[in-house]
Motif scaffolding. Structure first.
Motif, PDB file in Angstrom:
ATOM      1  N   ARG A 262     -68.331  12.427 -50.359  1.00 52.48           N
ATOM      2  CA  ARG A 262     -67.686  13.638 -50.893  1.00 52.48           C
ATOM      3  C   ARG A 262     -68.503  14.893 -50.612  1.00 52.48           C
ATOM      4  NH1 ARG A 262     -64.151  13.926 -55.216  1.00 52.48           N
ATOM      5  NH2 ARG A 262     -64.772  11.819 -55.863  1.00 52.48           N
ATOM      6  N   ASP A 263     -69.808  14.839 -50.886  1.00 56.13           N
ATOM      7  CA  ASP A 263     -70.633  16.032 -50.716  1.00 56.13           C
ATOM      8  C   ASP A 263     -70.761  16.435 -49.247  1.00 56.13           C
ATOM      9  OD1 ASP A 263     -70.988  16.161 -53.438  1.00 56.13           O
ATOM     10  OD2 ASP A 263     -72.938  15.155 -53.428  1.00 56.13           O
ATOM     11  N   LEU A 264     -70.769  15.440 -48.365  1.00 59.08           N
ATOM     12  CA  LEU A 264     -70.905  15.738 -46.940  1.00 59.08           C
ATOM     13  C   LEU A 264     -69.693  16.477 -46.391  1.00 59.08           C
ATOM     14  CD1 LEU A 264     -72.409  12.386 -45.569  1.00 59.08           C
ATOM     15  CD2 LEU A 264     -73.601  14.571 -45.852  1.00 59.08           C
ATOM     16  N   ALA A 266     -67.459  18.346 -48.130  1.00 54.97           N
ATOM     17  CA  ALA A 266     -66.968  19.423 -48.998  1.00 54.97           C
ATOM     18  C   ALA A 266     -66.560  20.644 -48.175  1.00 54.97           C
ATOM     19  CB  ALA A 266     -68.043  19.807 -50.005  1.00 54.97           C
ATOM     20  N   ARG A 269     -68.993  23.469 -47.413  1.00 55.02           N
ATOM     21  CA  ARG A 269     -69.971  23.261 -46.350  1.00 55.02           C
ATOM     22  C   ARG A 269     -69.361  23.626 -44.992  1.00 55.02           C
ATOM     23  NH1 ARG A 269     -73.887  18.151 -47.299  1.00 55.02           N
ATOM     24  NH2 ARG A 269     -74.531  18.965 -45.268  1.00 55.02           N
ATOM     25  N   GLY A 282     -71.782  21.337 -42.045  1.00 57.06           N
ATOM     26  CA  GLY A 282     -70.661  20.613 -42.645  1.00 57.06           C
ATOM     27  C   GLY A 282     -69.678  20.220 -41.560  1.00 57.06           C
TER      28      GLY A 282
END
Length: 324
Positions: A262-264, A266, A269, A282
């Motif tokens: 998820r964070d990668l 986003a 990003r 990102g």
């Protein structure tokens, strides 16, 4: 001048549409596309609120007196945006063209139709295009497997998908995925489409609101420089190949869940890539068409070049290949 059912129905000079790209479809680019005679689309959800969308539409009107539209992408999510409020803002603005994408546009069509708005719906399959026609859209944009962003899960390239859709539909068809020049426009028309949609090609223009390093990466890249992420999740997206997209593919292939990546992936990003030019900050969308892109023209130069090349190709024909 190339006139098609699309140019007649949607009131633009050239059968070319600028894709509704997140973070990119803002007033300066859209106005440049409109001034060049093509259809520019403001990306509604790039604007954080419906009120800011209204302001962006007004900003675009200050830059052009030509027709332009708004892209409203409707996707299922845990915390969905206030789609009805964005729809109301579009109607209030007086815009006369909307591109819908994602979910079925049927709930929105009565509101747009009452306001006299023409709707172009983006599809990735023939069956969805036929359904869109049945519920009353005015045209469809059909995305082949080559496109940047979400190409669906059928993996059908445009050479098959475009004519397959065109023979089933009575409304204008816009071909999307892999288009960047006049040759592509002629090919799309020959396949039965009424125009082309371009995202990656417009991303690599002087007016696109992204860092020059992003544009140069597209020029330097080729048709192989993309990754298909989210395949195991059945939510495939074609994005530029970089450290992040390669890592996401690896993790999912090894059994990771969406929560793990998820964070990668986003969106903020990806926006940083466009803002700072850090190509590995990102994921960012790009299609196979980057293999056809080798310069960073103004939008006006690009549209004129595409139309001129297409007209010359159609006028010349291919007589040398015909044996009597």
């Amino acid at each position: 001048m190339i006139e098609t059912r699309f140019t007649e129905a949607f009131g633009v000079r050239h059968p070319i549409v600028q894709g509704g790209m997140q973070w990119v479809g803002t007033a300066p680019l859209v106005a440049a596309v409109a001034n060049a005679g093509a259809l520019g689309l403001i990306t509604a959800l790039t604007q954080p609120t419906p009120e800011e969308l209204l302001r962006e539409i007004e900003r675009c009107r200050e830059l052009t007196d030509q027709p332009f539209g708004v892209n409203l992408t409707i996707l299922p999510s845990i915390k969905p945006p206030p789609y009805a409020e964005y729809r109301a803002a579009i109607i209030e603005s007086g815009v006369r063209i909307v591109e819908t994408a994602g979910s079925n546009p049927a709930p929105h069509l009565p509101h747009f139709r009452e306001a006299g708005i023409k709707v172009l719906h983006k599809c990735t399959s023939v069956r969805h295009a036929v359904k869109a026609q049945a519920v009353g859209v005015d045209g469809v944009s059909i995305d082949g497997f080559e496109c940047g962003g979400h190409p669906g899960e059928d993996d059908i390239p445009g050479l098959v998908l475009i004519p397959a859709a065109a023979r089933r539909l009575d409304i204008p068809v816009i071909a999307s995925g892999g288009f960047a020049d006049g040759r592509g426009l002629v090919a799309a028309l020959a396949l039965g489409a009424d125009g082309i949609n371009m995202g990656t090609r417009f991303l690599c223009t002087a007016e696109a609101p992204v860092h020059d390093r992003v544009k140069q990466a597209i020029v330097d890249g080729d048709e192989r420089n993309t990754e298909l992420i989210f395949r195991p999740l059945r939510n495939t997206a074609r994005v530029a190949r970089n450290k992040i997209s390669v890592e996401v593919v690896r993790m999912l292939d090894e059994g990771a869940e969406f929560a793990d990546i998820r964070d990668l992936v986003a969106g903020v990003r990806g926006r940083e890539v466009f803002r700072t030019g850090d190509l590995d900050a990102g994921i960012w969308t790009a299609g196979c068409a980057q293999g056809l892109i080798d310069d960073i023209p103004t939008v006006g130069e690009l549209v004129d070049r595409i139309v001129d090349e297409a007209e010359k190709l159609m006028e010349a024909g291919l007589p040398a290949l015909v044996s009597r």
